[in-house]
Design an enzyme around this catalytic site. Structure first.
Site, mmCIF file in Angstrom:
data_model
loop_
_atom_site.group_PDB
_atom_site.id
_atom_site.type_symbol
_atom_site.label_atom_id
_atom_site.label_comp_id
_atom_site.label_asym_id
_atom_site.label_seq_id
_atom_site.Cartn_x
_atom_site.Cartn_y
_atom_site.Cartn_z
ATOM 1 N N SER A 159 -43.423 55.103 39.337
ATOM 2 C CA SER A 159 -44.651 54.360 40.114
ATOM 3 C C SER A 159 -45.161 53.603 38.909
ATOM 4 O O SER A 159 -45.982 52.532 39.335
ATOM 5 C CB SER A 159 -45.535 55.505 40.596
ATOM 6 O OG SER A 159 -46.000 56.257 39.617
ATOM 7 N N HIS A 187 -41.907 55.188 46.118
ATOM 8 C CA HIS A 187 -41.844 53.625 46.257
ATOM 9 C C HIS A 187 -40.420 53.094 46.356
ATOM 10 O O HIS A 187 -40.306 51.858 46.100
ATOM 11 C CB HIS A 187 -42.282 53.162 44.664
ATOM 12 C CG HIS A 187 -43.662 53.389 44.102
ATOM 13 N ND1 HIS A 187 -44.556 52.776 44.543
ATOM 14 C CD2 HIS A 187 -44.080 54.824 43.709
ATOM 15 C CE1 HIS A 187 -45.978 53.380 44.107
ATOM 16 N NE2 HIS A 187 -45.465 54.410 43.678
ATOM 17 N N LYS A 208 -46.740 53.618 51.815
ATOM 18 C CA LYS A 208 -46.516 52.777 50.545
ATOM 19 C C LYS A 208 -45.926 51.780 51.639
ATOM 20 O O LYS A 208 -46.412 51.306 52.403
ATOM 21 C CB LYS A 208 -45.809 53.239 49.606
ATOM 22 C CG LYS A 208 -46.886 53.889 48.758
ATOM 23 C CD LYS A 208 -46.512 54.508 47.554
ATOM 24 C CE LYS A 208 -47.624 55.298 46.905
ATOM 25 N NZ LYS A 208 -47.121 56.461 45.964
HETATM 26 C C1 LIG Z 1 -48.100 57.649 45.841
HETATM 27 C C2 LIG Z 1 -47.146 58.728 45.297
HETATM 28 C C3 LIG Z 1 -46.944 60.229 45.867
HETATM 29 C C4 LIG Z 1 -48.217 60.424 46.711
HETATM 30 O O1 LIG Z 1 -48.198 59.923 48.131
HETATM 31 P P1 LIG Z 1 -49.241 59.867 49.050
HETATM 32 O O2 LIG Z 1 -48.737 59.741 50.444
HETATM 33 O O3 LIG Z 1 -50.184 58.878 48.749
HETATM 34 O O4 LIG Z 1 -50.037 61.135 48.876
HETATM 35 C C5 LIG Z 1 -46.148 60.896 45.487
HETATM 36 N N1 LIG Z 1 -45.065 60.486 44.603
HETATM 37 C C6 LIG Z 1 -45.275 59.300 44.076
HETATM 38 C C7 LIG Z 1 -44.089 59.001 43.141
HETATM 39 C C8 LIG Z 1 -46.130 58.401 44.471
HETATM 40 O O5 LIG Z 1 -46.166 57.284 43.905
#
Ligand SMILES: *Cc1c(COP(=O)(O)O)cnc(C)c1O
Length: 353
Positions: A159, A187, A208
């Protein structure tokens, strides 16, 4: 925490100023798409704003089955389960699969919620150096036989760095050591094509590129049945609102219908890294590692004066001494804006001592 109002696919209003955001994970701008918004509104009109209970009680409205079938199809698994968020998914799935006698191997740059899940599982947690497959092998060779079960967990797209995990090597290592492998595709879903290698446990988020909210696990029917009966963050938390689930369905349909559109964020990130002679982007995330936190903050302020929102990322979110600008590209970014951003970063950040 600064209030940020989204004004459209890429523009935001922040601190009274209209900025072009390069700090949003809505890679396909689907949260602003008319079809996605219409699907959310229609489902809300039909079913209401909330699901009313945990899915195991009365919260399992009919839209969940449709969404889960689409996710399983996209990921090539037998089944799928939708949970409240990506964070809830990792913090519930990991302890549902492994316990105090087991071992968990985690890439050091994995997301915070993987660490949360690993700690809730109460097993032996081994952290391997980022993408270092020799280190992972060494850990498994040294410790695997002391544990009934082993789980390897990693981000598929990291991320804060935007690089990819070597999934096919991970799958081989998991096979060699009779370990489970779970990848977190938060991502990657929708915007980074599938990796080679079979991954039995594929989790991710709908928050995302899918443009809404929620988490998921794609896996075999047996694993999904286990999650639905053992995963505490699934059992003891209210099901997602119908409008949120309907939005995710519409978003997945748009992605499936137009691969060229889904490829756009990565193509723009690649164009940007070429302009700056950086290592070619593997995902829509490109880090400009500055190192010093104060310099990174000053760089972000300078970009804001130029009309760009690029939020600085500092420790402890990233390792000490690696403060950075984390730039994310979306389908709707204008090429001229990307060129101007690259030019300012080159002349006023990278080329200044
Ligand atoms: C954003 C993210 C999460 C969390 O997801 P949410 O739906 O925002 O709780 C989990 N793992 C990774 C790698 C992320 O970047």
């Amino acid at each position: 925490m600064t209030e940020t109002e989204r004004l459209g696919p890429v523009d935001v209003l922040r601190g009274g100023k209209r900025l072009i955001s390069f700090s949003c994970n809505d890679y396909l701008n689907l949260s602003q798409h008319p079809d996605v918004k219409a699907a959310a509104i229609a489902a809300t009109e039909k079913f209401g704003t909330g699901s009313g209970a945990s899915r195991l009680v009365t919260g399992n409205h009919p839209l969940f089955a449709t969404l889960e079938a689409k996710l399983a199809k996209l990921k090539g698994t037998q089944s799928a389960c939708v949970l409240g968020s990506g964070y809830l998914a990792n913090s519930g799935i990991i302890p549902a699969l492994v316990g105090k006698d087991d071992m968990i191997c985690v890439d050091e740059l994995s997301h915070a919620c993987i660490y949360a899940g690993a700690s809730l599982a109460q097993g032996a947690v081994h952290i391997f150096r980022h993408n270092d497959m020799d280190h992972l092998r060494e850990i498994l060779e040294g410790h695997r036989k002391g544990h009934p079960h082993a789980l390897i967990v990693t981000d598929r797209v990291f991320s804060m760095d935007g690089d990819l995990a070597p999934v096919s090597v991970l799958a081989d290592i998991a096979d060699e050591h009779d370990a489970w492998l779970m990848t977190d595709d938060a991502h990657g879903i929708g915007v980074v094509g599938p990796s080679a290698g079979t991954v039995p446990l594929q989790m991710g988020t709908l928050s995302k590129a899918i443009g809404g909210y929620g988490g998921y696990l794609c896996a075999s029917q047996a694993v999904i049945d286990l999650i639905r009966t053992r995963c505490r963050t699934f059992i003891y938390s209210t099901g997602l609102p119908p409008g949120v689930v309907a939005a995710a369905i519409a978003a997945l349909d748009l992605i499936a219908a137009d691969p060229e559109f889904a490829a756009r964020p990565l193509a723009k990130a690649i164009a940007f890294t070429r302009l700056l002679d950086l290592k070619e982007a593997e995902s829509p995330i490109v880090p400009i590692v500055i190192g010093d936190t104060e310099r990174t903050m000053a760089a972000a302020r300078m970009l804001e004066d130029e009309g760009f929102l690029v939020v600085p990322i500092r420790p402890p979110t990233v390792p000490e001494g690696t403060a950075r600008l984390r730039i994310t590209f979306t389908a709707a970014h204008d090429d001229a804006d990307i060129e101007r951003l690259a030019d300012i970063i080159k002349t006023r950040i990278l080329d200044t001592p």
